[in-house]
Design a protein around this motif. Sequence first.
Motif, PDB file in Angstrom:
ATOM      1  N   ASN A  11       0.806  -1.219   0.000  1.00 55.25           N
ATOM      2  CA  ASN A  11       0.000   0.000   0.000  1.00 55.25           C
ATOM      3  C   ASN A  11       0.841   1.271   0.000  1.00 55.25           C
ATOM      4  O   ASN A  11       0.313   2.372   0.192  1.00 55.25           O
ATOM      5  N   LYS A  12       2.142   1.111  -0.220  1.00 54.30           N
ATOM      6  CA  LYS A  12       3.017   2.285  -0.270  1.00 54.30           C
ATOM      7  C   LYS A  12       3.827   2.376  -1.560  1.00 54.30           C
ATOM      8  O   LYS A  12       4.187   3.471  -1.993  1.00 54.30           O
ATOM      9  N   VAL A  13       4.131   1.234  -2.162  1.00 53.19           N
ATOM     10  CA  VAL A  13       5.098   1.208  -3.264  1.00 53.19           C
ATOM     11  C   VAL A  13       4.447   0.654  -4.533  1.00 53.19           C
ATOM     12  O   VAL A  13       3.711  -0.332  -4.485  1.00 53.19           O
ATOM     13  N   ALA A  14       4.740   1.291  -5.652  1.00 54.79           N
ATOM     14  CA  ALA A  14       4.192   0.857  -6.944  1.00 54.79           C
ATOM     15  C   ALA A  14       5.318   0.688  -7.957  1.00 54.79           C
ATOM     16  O   ALA A  14       6.287   1.449  -7.954  1.00 54.79           O
ATOM     17  N   PRO A  15       5.198  -0.303  -8.856  1.00 58.13           N
ATOM     18  CA  PRO A  15       6.214  -0.506  -9.892  1.00 58.13           C
ATOM     19  C   PRO A  15       6.004   0.453 -11.058  1.00 58.13           C
ATOM     20  O   PRO A  15       5.002   1.170 -11.130  1.00 58.13           O
ATOM     21  N   SER A  57      12.245   4.263 -11.367  1.00 58.37           N
ATOM     22  CA  SER A  57      12.224   3.559 -10.088  1.00 58.37           C
ATOM     23  C   SER A  57      10.830   3.058  -9.733  1.00 58.37           C
ATOM     24  O   SER A  57       9.823   3.574 -10.222  1.00 58.37           O
ATOM     25  N   TYR A  58      10.779   2.059  -8.849  1.00 56.56           N
ATOM     26  CA  TYR A  58       9.565   1.836  -8.079  1.00 56.56           C
ATOM     27  C   TYR A  58       9.336   3.129  -7.288  1.00 56.56           C
ATOM     28  O   TYR A  58      10.294   3.768  -6.839  1.00 56.56           O
ATOM     29  N   VAL A  59       8.079   3.509  -7.089  1.00 53.73           N
ATOM     30  CA  VAL A  59       7.772   4.759  -6.394  1.00 53.73           C
ATOM     31  C   VAL A  59       7.224   4.453  -5.009  1.00 53.73           C
ATOM     32  O   VAL A  59       6.242   3.716  -4.864  1.00 53.73           O
ATOM     33  N   GLU A  60       7.882   5.013  -3.996  1.00 55.06           N
ATOM     34  CA  GLU A  60       7.442   4.841  -2.614  1.00 55.06           C
ATOM     35  C   GLU A  60       6.629   6.052  -2.189  1.00 55.06           C
ATOM     36  O   GLU A  60       7.072   7.193  -2.325  1.00 55.06           O
ATOM     37  N   HIS A  61       5.428   5.789  -1.679  1.00 55.58           N
ATOM     38  CA  HIS A  61       4.508   6.848  -1.287  1.00 55.58           C
ATOM     39  C   HIS A  61       4.504   7.025   0.228  1.00 55.58           C
ATOM     40  O   HIS A  61       5.154   6.286   0.960  1.00 55.58           O
ATOM     41  N   SER A  62       3.727   7.995   0.675  1.00 58.27           N
ATOM     42  CA  SER A  62       3.578   8.229   2.106  1.00 58.27           C
ATOM     43  C   SER A  62       2.864   7.050   2.747  1.00 58.27           C
ATOM     44  O   SER A  62       2.400   6.135   2.065  1.00 58.27           O
ATOM     45  N   ALA A  63       2.732   7.088   4.054  1.00 57.39           N
ATOM     46  CA  ALA A  63       2.246   5.929   4.804  1.00 57.39           C
ATOM     47  C   ALA A  63       0.915   5.395   4.298  1.00 57.39           C
ATOM     48  O   ALA A  63       0.706   4.188   4.220  1.00 57.39           O
ATOM     49  N   ASP A  64      -0.006   6.291   3.950  1.00 54.63           N
ATOM     50  CA  ASP A  64      -1.317   5.823   3.506  1.00 54.63           C
ATOM     51  C   ASP A  64      -1.461   5.840   1.989  1.00 54.63           C
ATOM     52  O   ASP A  64      -2.500   5.482   1.455  1.00 54.63           O
ATOM     53  N   GLY A  65      -0.414   6.250   1.302  1.00 56.45           N
ATOM     54  CA  GLY A  65      -0.458   6.286  -0.150  1.00 56.45           C
ATOM     55  C   GLY A  65      -1.234   7.451  -0.711  1.00 56.45           C
ATOM     56  O   GLY A  65      -1.205   7.713  -1.903  1.00 56.45           O
ATOM     57  N   GLN A  66      -1.943   8.175   0.134  1.00 54.05           N
ATOM     58  CA  GLN A  66      -2.815   9.247  -0.330  1.00 54.05           C
ATOM     59  C   GLN A  66      -2.333  10.628   0.101  1.00 54.05           C
ATOM     60  O   GLN A  66      -2.601  11.620  -0.547  1.00 54.05           O
ATOM     61  N   SER A  67      -1.633  10.683   1.213  1.00 53.23           N
ATOM     62  CA  SER A  67      -1.260  11.972   1.786  1.00 53.23           C
ATOM     63  C   SER A  67      -0.288  12.726   0.893  1.00 53.23           C
ATOM     64  O   SER A  67       0.579  12.147   0.254  1.00 53.23           O
ATOM     65  N   ASN A  68      -0.442  14.027   0.859  1.00 55.94           N
ATOM     66  CA  ASN A  68       0.499  14.871   0.138  1.00 55.94           C
ATOM     67  C   ASN A  68       1.542  15.477   1.077  1.00 55.94           C
ATOM     68  O   ASN A  68       2.348  16.304   0.664  1.00 55.94           O
ATOM     69  N   GLU A  69       1.522  15.067   2.342  1.00 58.67           N
ATOM     70  CA  GLU A  69       2.433  15.658   3.315  1.00 58.67           C
ATOM     71  C   GLU A  69       3.877  15.233   3.068  1.00 58.67           C
ATOM     72  O   GLU A  69       4.805  15.988   3.319  1.00 58.67           O
ATOM     73  N   GLN A  70       4.076  14.004   2.599  1.00 62.36           N
ATOM     74  CA  GLN A  70       5.418  13.528   2.314  1.00 62.36           C
ATOM     75  C   GLN A  70       5.562  13.315   0.807  1.00 62.36           C
ATOM     76  O   GLN A  70       4.686  12.737   0.177  1.00 62.36           O
ATOM     77  N   PRO A  71       6.649  13.775   0.246  1.00 63.86           N
ATOM     78  CA  PRO A  71       6.829  13.567  -1.192  1.00 63.86           C
ATOM     79  C   PRO A  71       7.100  12.103  -1.499  1.00 63.86           C
ATOM     80  O   PRO A  71       7.597  11.356  -0.659  1.00 63.86           O
TER      81      PRO A  71
END
Length: 457
Positions: free
Chosen positions: A150-154, A208-222
């Motif tokens: 739920n955080k990382v996508a290929p 790269s695989y892209v790593e998202h913020s903890a919930d995958g939705q937040s814009n608080e972390q790039p």
Amino acid sequence: MTNVTYPIYTQDTYIRHFTPGKWWNSIYTWDLGFIAEGLIEINPSLAAQCLNAYTTAPGSWSPFVFHGSPVPTQQYGFFDLWNKTQSKPLLHYFYPRLKQYYQFLAGHAKGSTTTKFKSGILSTWDYFYNSGGWDDYPAQVAVHRGHLDNKVAPAITTAQMIRVAKMLRMAALQLGKNKDAQRYKSDIITWGNALQKYSWNKKSGYFSYVEHSADGQSNEQPTKPFLYQDSIDYNKGLDGAYPLLAGICTPDQQKTLLNKIFSPKHMWTKVGISVVDQSAPYYQTGGYWNGKVWMPHQWFMWKTMLDLGRGDLAYKIAKTALDVYQQEVQASYDCLEYFSPTTGRGGGWHQFSGLSSPVLNWFNAYYKIGTVTNGFEIWIRQQNFNSACDTYNALLSFDDATAPHGRTMLICMTPNHRYKASFNGQTLSIHSPYSGLLAITLPATNQKGRLIVQPVD
């Protein structure tokens, strides 16, 4: 191609089913798309039946028949079936089925979760652990081992869907479905921008695989690249090169990725393209996909080279694959799954038709008279050979969602002639590695036109 099982029950009916091997009495989505590609070369009617078994009528309870890796190979299978047959009845029949298939993977269908990340990078982890068929691809293994679904996508899923959108757009324009074509173009732009903004890693030279913020939705972390030991791009391999297939790379990115694929320091080996970059610290020689060469992803790269106008690199992929396959068959009489760069020998299941069927495409493309082959950016509206197979005439249109550039077509003509070619009256250069094989690079245009090839003597 004789691995057929019956009966298989699916979609409230029994079907005759081509299977990768008779050992597996089950459906396999991405394998069967490649079996369809092989059948196109020997029996287009059976290819259509194979594609039909995995696509569903609009409004069906499932958008397509799905088992295994969600690589949308049926989309490519129909594209090549159209370019082989120009059958309008097949186009009218399959287009709504393929559109439904697309809408689910694109996240447009009710219940689909492929667009759960605000970055716009697509993910199919909710449906299957495997994004590209490559069971032990290092980044993929690390995602699941770390419970990071739920955080990382290929990169491959988004890249594949861009290419599928471009192919379906050409089909929609053929059918006069301009609203559909516009929707596909919107998706192409959205996903292309997402890969460029979040996935391209200039430092590693890969997407790269892209790593998202903890919930995958937040814009608080790039978003950030998914890294091995917090320092090295985890996507040094074919997944990281797949945006080449999508046709969204800048010239510098294209140059960099071609070097990665064809450099012996990175992915090129004596038996073809390694799935994982050999310079990566997570590369292994004893893996299943990691450290091995497989035919299906080489097929995608081969077609991509034709789209890029690099007939020389396409030939390098195909010739190497055919030589390696022939050597193994002569030694063991087996049709194996993969090949080892270390030993040069094949391994895996010994009667494996599914992901090995690209050898039929390569052989026919380069050696069977009357065969026409292109990448994914040329839509053949009409074509015909004369009875002697020394004159070819075709009406072509192009993927105009990609900027105009030279594209290569392979045409196998009757040997022992010299040939000339023209497109809309413009004389074209022909590269002929041997008598009868013509590698023709078309002008850098997206305007439809007529290609004529005829003998000089």
